[in-house]
Scaffold this motif. Structure first.
Motif, PDB file in Angstrom:
ATOM      1  N   VAL A   1      33.460  42.553  24.862  1.00 35.47           N
ATOM      2  CA  VAL A   1      32.925  41.178  24.617  1.00 35.47           C
ATOM      3  C   VAL A   1      33.764  40.231  25.484  1.00 35.47           C
ATOM      4  O   VAL A   1      35.047  40.360  25.501  1.00 35.47           O
ATOM      5  N   PHE A   2      33.393  39.019  26.133  1.00 33.98           N
ATOM      6  CA  PHE A   2      33.971  38.382  26.755  1.00 33.98           C
ATOM      7  C   PHE A   2      33.625  36.873  26.733  1.00 33.98           C
ATOM      8  O   PHE A   2      32.337  36.658  25.995  1.00 33.98           O
ATOM      9  N   TRP A   3      34.489  35.871  26.701  1.00 33.62           N
ATOM     10  CA  TRP A   3      34.208  34.243  26.683  1.00 33.62           C
ATOM     11  C   TRP A   3      34.926  33.676  27.656  1.00 33.62           C
ATOM     12  O   TRP A   3      35.883  33.947  27.872  1.00 33.62           O
TER      13      TRP A   3
ATOM     14  N   ASN B   1      40.916  44.542  33.863  1.00 36.48           N
ATOM     15  CA  ASN B   1      40.398  44.135  32.657  1.00 36.48           C
ATOM     16  C   ASN B   1      41.538  43.735  31.850  1.00 36.48           C
ATOM     17  O   ASN B   1      42.355  44.472  31.285  1.00 36.48           O
ATOM     18  N   LYS B   2      41.782  42.406  31.691  1.00 34.77           N
ATOM     19  CA  LYS B   2      43.270  41.942  31.002  1.00 34.77           C
ATOM     20  C   LYS B   2      42.724  41.105  29.845  1.00 34.77           C
ATOM     21  O   LYS B   2      41.625  40.286  30.037  1.00 34.77           O
TER      22      LYS B   2
ATOM     23  N   MET C   1      39.491  32.592  30.281  1.00 34.12           N
ATOM     24  CA  MET C   1      38.556  33.420  30.044  1.00 34.12           C
ATOM     25  C   MET C   1      39.206  34.814  29.150  1.00 34.12           C
ATOM     26  O   MET C   1      40.252  34.997  29.617  1.00 34.12           O
ATOM     27  N   VAL C   2      38.540  35.127  28.253  1.00 37.18           N
ATOM     28  CA  VAL C   2      39.129  36.101  27.068  1.00 37.18           C
ATOM     29  C   VAL C   2      38.057  37.305  27.021  1.00 37.18           C
ATOM     30  O   VAL C   2      37.100  37.263  27.124  1.00 37.18           O
ATOM     31  N   GLN C   3      38.678  38.430  26.989  1.00 38.93           N
ATOM     32  CA  GLN C   3      37.934  39.589  26.859  1.00 38.93           C
ATOM     33  C   GLN C   3      38.655  40.649  26.022  1.00 38.93           C
ATOM     34  O   GLN C   3      39.592  40.671  25.758  1.00 38.93           O
ATOM     35  N   VAL C   4      37.707  41.315  25.166  1.00 39.54           N
ATOM     36  CA  VAL C   4      38.351  42.323  24.020  1.00 39.54           C
ATOM     37  C   VAL C   4      37.408  43.596  24.360  1.00 39.54           C
ATOM     38  O   VAL C   4      36.250  43.563  24.364  1.00 39.54           O
TER      39      VAL C   4
END
Length: 316
Positions: free
Chosen positions: A109-111, A197-198, A135-138
């Protein structure tokens, strides 16, 4: 002591010059940018009737219109994209509102934070504050939670897999889902971060202030979110249709500046920061940097090495 006559000195000089020329040539080959492969011309299937937009998908979602629709509300959601591969929506959370700890079984998931401020807690990472532009991703199977900080709502544009439904750690109470029931399960493994992917990227600092080129923010076997950045210029001629994709649709979130779009069946239009543009599978589409300053779009699709069907040179 050995002596050298003029002919021997000339031979040595020529040999040295040749060695230097070879070395400089080898260095140039090592440092020159890789050449693009020559295009191959082939036949590709394209729908006779252009693929339609099915709600909520549409050519151009303007952020200004989304915000006007929810004027006066502090907590709301608006679905922007829903197709075979992804669901993307704008989500506003009121001050102090916090999500439950949750995760997704097989999907990242990212946003992107559009406005406000949020505290993001991801298992295995130090909690951090995400502000506009972050920007964030999990990764999959990694619990996380989001909490709005400050006195204003937080607004994010969030993308998940089309079939993804949330799971919850055993110490959380699941939020009911229509047609679903929650049962206890056990599982192993979880996703991880890597060089691309961080956990997060501060776009304003790492790209805008650094005058960076952008590049991938998310890249795995079924998700590609790529920052494409460049200076504004006049749109290409209408005869330049761009390209189309054989097996998937594509959409873009405008991060900075203005992006001009030409999509088959739609007149040329300009999208601005926060707007979302969607091109269905099989439709010709073209994006170019508009305005006078720098512009960036986040291109989102399910194929990192997806095929682009360009017009052959003789078609222009």
């Amino acid at each position: 002591m050995r002596t050298f006559d003029r002919s021997m000195i000339q031979q040595l000089t020529c040999a040295l010059a040749g060695s230097l020329m070879y070395a400089s040539g080898a260095l140039a080959q090592q440092t020159s940018p890789p050449q693009r492969p020559q295009p191959i011309v082939a036949w590709s299937a394209q729908p006779v009737q252009a693929t339609a937009w099915i709600a909520p998908n549409k050519p151009h979602w303007k952020l200004s219109e989304v915000l006007a629709k929810h004027s006066g509300q502090r907590s709301w959601q608006e679905d922007i994209v829903s197709d075979r591969d992804f669901v993307a929506r704008y989500i506003s959370m009121a001050p102090g509102e916090k999500t439950k700890r949750q995760f997704f079984a097989d999907d990242r998931v990212f946003w992107r934070v559009q406005s406000g401020r949020m505290r993001v807690s991801i298992d295995g990472q130090e909690p951090f504050d995400a502000t506009p532009g972050f920007m964030v991703q999990v990764p999959y199977r990694t619990p996380y939670s989001i909490e709005t900080l400050g006195s204003e709502p937080s607004l994010r544009f969030e993308v998940i897999g089309a079939q993804a439904v949330p799971l919850y750690p055993i110490d959380e109470t699941p939020t009911p889902l229509e047609g679903k029931k929650y049962v206890k399960v056990s599982y192993t493994g979880r996703g991880a971060y890597d060089d691309i992917n961080k956990p997060y990227l501060d776009f304003n600092k790492a790209v805008v202030e650094a005058n960076g080129r952008g590049g991938p923010f998310v890249k795995d076997d079924k998700t590609f979110a790529n920052m494409i950045r460049g200076p504004g210029k006049a749109p290409p001629p209408p005869t330049d249709l761009g390209h189309f994709h054989v097996g998937y649709s594509e959409f873009w979130l405008v991060l900075e500046g203005k992006i001009d779009y030409l999509i088959e069946g739609v007149p040329l239009f300009t999208a601005e920061p926060g707007d979302v543009v969607y091109a269905p599978q099989g439709r010709w589409h073209r994006a170019s940097f508009g305005g006078n300053g720098m512009a960036t779009r986040l291109a989102i699709n399910p194929r990192p090495d997806g095929m682009h069907n360009f017009q052959p040179p003789e078609a222009h």
